[in-house]
Write an enzyme that holds these catalytic residues in place. Sequence first.
Site, PDB file in Angstrom:
ATOM      1  N   ASP A 121       2.019   5.167  -0.073  1.00 11.89           N
ATOM      2  CA  ASP A 121       1.554   6.340   0.679  1.00 11.89           C
ATOM      3  C   ASP A 121       1.921   7.601  -0.100  1.00 11.89           C
ATOM      4  O   ASP A 121       3.005   8.157   0.052  1.00 11.89           O
ATOM      5  CB  ASP A 121       2.216   6.356   2.066  1.00 11.89           C
ATOM      6  CG  ASP A 121       1.607   7.412   2.974  1.00 11.89           C
ATOM      7  OD1 ASP A 121       0.548   7.954   2.618  1.00 11.89           O
ATOM      8  OD2 ASP A 121       2.196   7.699   4.029  1.00 11.89           O
ATOM      9  N   GLU A 166       2.909   0.802   5.481  1.00 13.67           N
ATOM     10  CA  GLU A 166       1.576   1.170   5.969  1.00 13.67           C
ATOM     11  C   GLU A 166       0.628  -0.015   5.943  1.00 13.67           C
ATOM     12  O   GLU A 166      -0.270  -0.123   6.770  1.00 13.67           O
ATOM     13  CB  GLU A 166       1.013   2.314   5.110  1.00 13.67           C
ATOM     14  CG  GLU A 166      -0.313   2.835   5.624  1.00 13.67           C
ATOM     15  CD  GLU A 166      -0.911   3.891   4.708  1.00 13.67           C
ATOM     16  OE1 GLU A 166      -2.071   4.258   4.942  1.00 13.67           O
ATOM     17  OE2 GLU A 166      -0.232   4.338   3.779  1.00 13.67           O
ATOM     18  N   LYS A 211       0.864  -1.184   0.000  1.00  9.75           N
ATOM     19  CA  LYS A 211       0.000   0.000   0.000  1.00  9.75           C
ATOM     20  C   LYS A 211       0.899   1.232   0.000  1.00  9.75           C
ATOM     21  O   LYS A 211       1.555   1.538   0.989  1.00  9.75           O
ATOM     22  CB  LYS A 211      -0.921   0.022   1.225  1.00  9.75           C
ATOM     23  CG  LYS A 211      -1.930   1.155   1.157  1.00  9.75           C
ATOM     24  CD  LYS A 211      -2.829   1.182   2.365  1.00  9.75           C
ATOM     25  CE  LYS A 211      -3.885   2.270   2.172  1.00  9.75           C
ATOM     26  NZ  LYS A 211      -3.283   3.596   1.900  1.00  9.75           N
TER      27      LYS A 211
END
Length: 308
Positions: free
Chosen positions: A38, A176, A36
């Site tokens: 960011d 994350e 994921k």
Amino acid sequence: LTMPRRKDELPARIEPCLPTLVPSAPKGPQWVHEIKWDGYRLAVHINGQDVRAITRNGFDWTDRFPTIIEAAGKLRVKSAILDGEACVLNAQGISDFGLMQAAIARGRKPSDKVVLYAFDLLFLDGQDLRSQTLASRRMCLVEVLERTAHPGLVLSEEIEGSGEAVFRHACQLGLEGIVSKRKDLPYSSGRTTAWLKTKCVLRDDFVVIGYEPGVGGAVNKLRVARRDEDGVLHYAGGVGSGLSERLSKGLKARLDKIALAKPVIKGLREKGIIWTEPKVVVEVEYRGVTMADQRLRHPAFKGVREDK
């Protein structure tokens, strides 16, 4: 006779597919997993020599991403739409939203450290690919990116196997979280369960509805609210950690221009707060919410979402 394929018109904008937050990564061979990232979600539109970067909410931010635009312009395609995340990596090789914000801040020379991690291909050379499976779209994406190597455009790698194991390793590396995707399904705009996100720490967008003044013309704490699907604001408490003096002074000047006499959420009784119109969106990292009143636990300010 073989009939020629019908050519589709390049869409001006495609609403992005948004993953649903889940407490644990999904299981099964139909799922693939990615880091994921960011940063800022971008759709990069290529139409001949014209290349544009469109944000999640449809803003044209082409001028803020010259490295990505240059890279996309060198792809050997006639037309395409790439779906991905614009990121800047920190010294540990982890995408950092604060560095991303600084890299594209207005008034600064654009940074060449901004990279698009491309994870989907929605349109290619006159063909709308959204009805095809993710596996098929990814094959096209890999082929397109392999034609022309450029540091500003990188493939977001897929990881097969146990989602639980992938998630555990992501958290150990300080990431994350992960996004898990059904490889057998077409592209679906809007919030969907075909894509799922699992976070090591919780991070969401909140609307600023006021602030607690600090010393020297700074902000001590922001007061934030969560907006539900019906657009209703729900108070989420205060956020002070992560606010630098320079940043908080800039925020104060911005919020003072939209100050209100009363809070936009009825029933708030806090004293000494400068209430504001709900026009500024910030990203906050937190460890959960209190059961009694749904206030954020251990919140930390991560940045202003200029794209929202």
